[in-house]
Design a protein around this motif. Structure first.
Motif, short mmCIF file in Angstrom:
data_model
loop_
_atom_site.label_atom_id
_atom_site.label_comp_id
_atom_site.label_asym_id
_atom_site.label_seq_id
_atom_site.Cartn_x
_atom_site.Cartn_y
_atom_site.Cartn_z
N PRO A 138 0.75 -1.21 -0.05
CA PRO A 138 0.03 -0.20 0.06
C PRO A 138 0.83 1.36 -0.10
CG PRO A 138 0.07 -1.00 2.11
CD PRO A 138 1.05 -1.81 1.24
N VAL A 139 0.31 2.27 -0.84
CA VAL A 139 1.09 3.57 -0.91
C VAL A 139 0.14 4.68 -0.30
CG1 VAL A 139 2.26 5.20 -2.36
CG2 VAL A 139 2.72 2.74 -2.53
N LEU A 140 0.45 5.55 0.63
CA LEU A 140 -0.52 6.41 1.16
C LEU A 140 0.39 7.96 0.52
CD1 LEU A 140 -2.52 7.76 2.73
CD2 LEU A 140 -0.94 7.80 4.62
N LEU A 141 -0.44 8.73 -0.19
CA LEU A 141 0.12 10.06 -0.55
C LEU A 141 -0.45 11.21 0.44
CD1 LEU A 141 -1.14 8.29 -3.65
CD2 LEU A 141 0.61 10.34 -4.32
N CYS A 142 0.57 11.92 0.75
CA CYS A 142 0.12 12.88 1.90
C CYS A 142 0.33 14.41 1.48
CB CYS A 142 1.06 12.59 3.36
SG CYS A 142 1.11 11.14 3.89
N ASN A 143 -0.62 15.26 1.55
CA ASN A 143 -0.44 16.56 1.57
C ASN A 143 -0.20 17.28 2.70
OD1 ASN A 143 -0.91 19.36 1.09
ND2 ASN A 143 -2.83 19.06 -0.08
N PRO A 144 0.93 17.67 2.82
CA PRO A 144 1.58 18.15 4.28
C PRO A 144 0.65 19.66 4.49
CG PRO A 144 3.15 18.67 2.60
CD PRO A 144 2.21 17.93 1.91
N TRP A 145 0.09 20.34 3.69
CA TRP A 145 -0.64 21.61 3.92
C TRP A 145 -1.80 21.43 4.42
CZ3 TRP A 145 2.31 20.90 -0.77
CH2 TRP A 145 3.50 21.22 -0.63
N ALA A 180 0.91 9.62 -7.76
CA ALA A 180 -0.02 8.43 -7.73
C ALA A 180 0.36 7.26 -9.12
CB ALA A 180 -1.34 8.87 -7.96
N ARG A 181 0.57 7.93 -9.95
CA ARG A 181 0.89 6.91 -11.41
C ARG A 181 2.29 6.28 -10.82
NH1 ARG A 181 -0.73 11.63 -14.33
NH2 ARG A 181 -2.85 11.38 -14.87
N ASP A 182 3.50 7.22 -10.54
CA ASP A 182 4.64 6.59 -10.24
C ASP A 182 4.49 5.42 -8.96
OD1 ASP A 182 5.64 8.32 -12.16
OD2 ASP A 182 6.33 9.69 -10.63
N ALA A 183 3.69 5.54 -8.14
CA ALA A 183 3.42 4.57 -6.89
C ALA A 183 2.73 3.16 -7.88
CB ALA A 183 2.53 5.01 -5.93
N ILE A 184 1.92 3.37 -8.56
CA ILE A 184 1.49 2.37 -9.34
C ILE A 184 2.48 1.62 -10.18
CG2 ILE A 184 -0.14 1.45 -10.99
CD1 ILE A 184 -2.05 3.66 -10.06
N ALA A 185 3.29 2.33 -10.64
CA ALA A 185 4.51 1.88 -11.69
C ALA A 185 5.46 0.97 -10.62
CB ALA A 185 5.21 2.74 -12.30
N ARG A 186 5.57 1.33 -9.53
CA ARG A 186 6.32 0.68 -8.56
C ARG A 186 5.84 -0.50 -7.86
NH1 ARG A 186 7.06 6.01 -6.48
NH2 ARG A 186 6.02 5.46 -4.57
N GLY A 187 4.62 -0.86 -8.20
CA GLY A 187 3.96 -1.98 -7.53
C GLY A 187 2.97 -1.82 -6.60
N ALA A 188 2.60 -0.69 -6.31
CA ALA A 188 1.43 -0.50 -5.33
C ALA A 188 0.25 -1.12 -5.77
CB ALA A 188 1.14 1.02 -5.29
N ASP A 189 -0.51 -1.84 -4.84
CA ASP A 189 -1.59 -2.52 -4.82
C ASP A 189 -2.83 -1.64 -4.40
OD1 ASP A 189 -0.80 -3.23 -2.16
OD2 ASP A 189 -0.93 -5.46 -2.68
N CYS A 190 -2.72 -0.61 -3.70
CA CYS A 190 -3.52 -0.23 -2.97
C CYS A 190 -3.08 1.53 -2.84
CB CYS A 190 -3.88 -0.65 -1.53
SG CYS A 190 -5.19 0.33 -0.65
N LEU A 191 -3.91 2.40 -3.36
CA LEU A 191 -3.69 3.86 -3.06
C LEU A 191 -4.47 4.48 -1.84
CD1 LEU A 191 -3.25 5.01 -6.71
CD2 LEU A 191 -1.56 4.49 -5.15
N GLY A 192 -3.84 5.18 -1.20
CA GLY A 192 -4.41 6.12 -0.07
C GLY A 192 -3.98 7.48 -0.06
N MET A 193 -5.01 8.39 0.15
CA MET A 193 -4.80 9.92 0.16
C MET A 193 -5.14 10.39 1.42
SD MET A 193 -3.42 12.25 -1.75
CE MET A 193 -3.29 13.83 -0.66
N ALA A 194 -4.16 11.17 2.17
CA ALA A 194 -4.46 11.88 3.35
C ALA A 194 -4.26 13.49 2.84
CB ALA A 194 -3.01 11.55 4.39
N GLY A 195 -5.54 14.03 2.72
CA GLY A 195 -5.55 15.39 2.36
C GLY A 195 -7.18 15.53 2.20
N GLY A 196 -7.41 16.99 1.45
CA GLY A 196 -8.96 17.41 1.40
C GLY A 196 -9.64 16.55 0.21
#
Length: 468
Positions: A138-145, A180-196
């Protein structure tokens, strides 16, 4: 997950529905008697409300000195409403006792109705327990702001590391979609988003295209999507449990053209105001200066047209909102909520009043529960919807993002199109939210022992077949 039409309803559920219907009938009779005894004061209250709304319309759409008349109408209207309330209470014998009984009847009717509409949560959990699973990458993308820095405040990156989740931090100059696309290219089998909500919609759209499940982590300011999913908005760490003990929900998403949205698209007055560069830093001042120009007596009607399901043509609406599943409307969109995220329907409402008198008449009818009778109020659901304009473009607020989109705008709902991973407790929370959707037809069906058609349990997908 849906109960088949041949399944028998438990006697407890039928009795609760019957009890709610009986209490509702008693409550309705009580209200009718009260209104008949206070019909004059009721008329004064409705008149006061109409004056308040009409004065408020003049206040926000006119400039000085005409704005002063709006203030006068506001003050007079508030006085009339207050006088009607005081007069009603002072005239009633045992007023406090009557109010207490009425409140008790309302509470009993609502509680029993919700209990009757709530399915067996234990059976749902037992059915889905074998399908609990854990993504391998799993990969979680985070928006720090986002949300004033919730990612750092709640230590989401450190917590993700404890859970074995890779994190990707959005930085200045980086493109969230490409990350997000780069994470999939690295083999992510689940995407998450911490943001609005806007970020949630963007990453969810990429997950859908890749056929991957999505995790919503409520790290934004308002987090309407998380709220209506029944996720915890106060502590985003709880949403991250979906990465390690996942239940899969199938929820709807919607599109305007080829752009995905998870909450709503607003057209007209709000979309016009948020386009202004000054809006972000001075919301109230920007709205106050702009409203007389776009809603005042000299303003041109908004260049927006649509058709109702009955085929009626509507033009000049200063507010149109199209939502992914219908909202239960409150005093504002910010406090309005969706009880279900898998109805397979768009929610649409629009207002095309042009004068203070028309606005006042609409609010007066609304106070009597007759909003749908007003020709300037339009509210319905649909699987698809189209908004047109003569100019060929229109301002739109898509999940809070200010855009200028080509018309006609084609809206469409995609039932069950988003594979959402949630903590296992969320399925029960979602069912409780659905049980808020109370109406007499459903209760009568349950009281007769007939499972209501078109009301399946929360859609849950079998996760084991997706990733082994």
């Amino acid at each position: 997950m849906a109960r088949s039409s041949g399944d028998a309803l438990p006697a407890r559920q039928r009795l609760l529905a019957l009890g709610s219907l009986v209490v509702t009938a008693v409550l309705s009779l009580t209200v009718v008697v009260f209104l008949l005894r206070n019909v004059l004061l009721l008329a004064v209250g409705v008149l006061g409300l109409a004056l308040t709304v009409g004065g408020g319309w003049w206040f926000v759409t006119e400039r000085k000195p005409r704005r002063g008349w709006g203030i006068l109408g506001l003050v007079l209207g508030v006085c009339l409403v207050g006088g009607a309330v005081i007069g009603t209470v002072s005239r009633a014998d045992y007023a406090l006792l009557r109010i207490g009984i009425t409140v008790a009847l309302v509470v009993i009717a609502v509680v029993t109705a919700r209990a009757a509409l709530l399915p067996d949560l234990g059976a749902i959990d037992a059915e889905l327990r074998p399908d609990r699973w854990r993504p391998r990458h799993p990969v979680l993308l985070c928006n720090p702001w986002s949300g004033g820095g919730k990612v750092e405040k709640f230590g989401l990156i450190e917590y993700a590391r404890e859970l074995g989740v890779e994190t990707v931090l959005l930085d200045h100059g980086l493109d969230l979609a490409q990350l997000a696309r780069d994470a999939i290219a690295r083999g992510a089998d689940c995407l998450g988003m911490a943001g609005g909500d806007g970020s949630q919609a963007l990453v969810a759209s990429i997950a859908i295209k890749a056929g991957l499940p999505f995790v919503c982590v409520s790290a934004g300011t308002r987090n309407h999507f998380a709220l209506d999913l029944g996720l915890d908005r106060e502590d985003p760490r709880k949403s991250m449990l979906a990465f390690v003990d996942a239940a899969e929900r199938r929820v709807d998403y919607a599109t305007v053209g080829d752009r995905l949205f998870v909450n709503n698209v607003s057209l007209g007055i709000y979309a016009t105001v948020v386009q202004q560069d000054s809006y972000r830093d001075a919301k109230a001042e920007t709205a106050s200066s702009l409203l007389p120009e776009i809603l005042g007596r000299q303003a041109e009607p908004f260049d927006l047209q649509f058709s109702t399901p009955e085929g009626a043509e509507v033009g000049g609406a200063f507010l149109i909102m199209v939502s992914n599943n219908p909202y239960v409307l409150g005093p504002s969109v910010d406090v309005s909520q969706r009880d279900s995220m898998d109805s397979g329907r768009l929610g649409i409402f629009a207002v095309n009043t042009q004068t203070g008198a028309e606005a006042a008449a609409l609010i007066a009818l609304s106070s009597l529960g007759l909003r749908g009778r007003d020709p300037h109020w339009h509210e319905f659901t649909a699987e698809s919807f189209e908004v047109r304009s003569h100019s060929g473009t229109a301002f739109a607020g898509v999940d809070g993002e200010a855009l200028d989109l080509p018309t006609p705008m084609a809206f469409r709902v995609h039932p069950g199109g988003l594979r959402l991973l949630v903590p296992e407790s969320n399925l029960a929370v979602a069912e409780r939210r659905r049980s808020r959707d109370i109406n007499v037809r459903l209760l009568m069906s349950i009281a007769r022992g007939v499972p209501p058609d078109g009301r399946p349990a929360v859609r849950a997908g079998s996760t084991s077949e997706h990733l082994s």
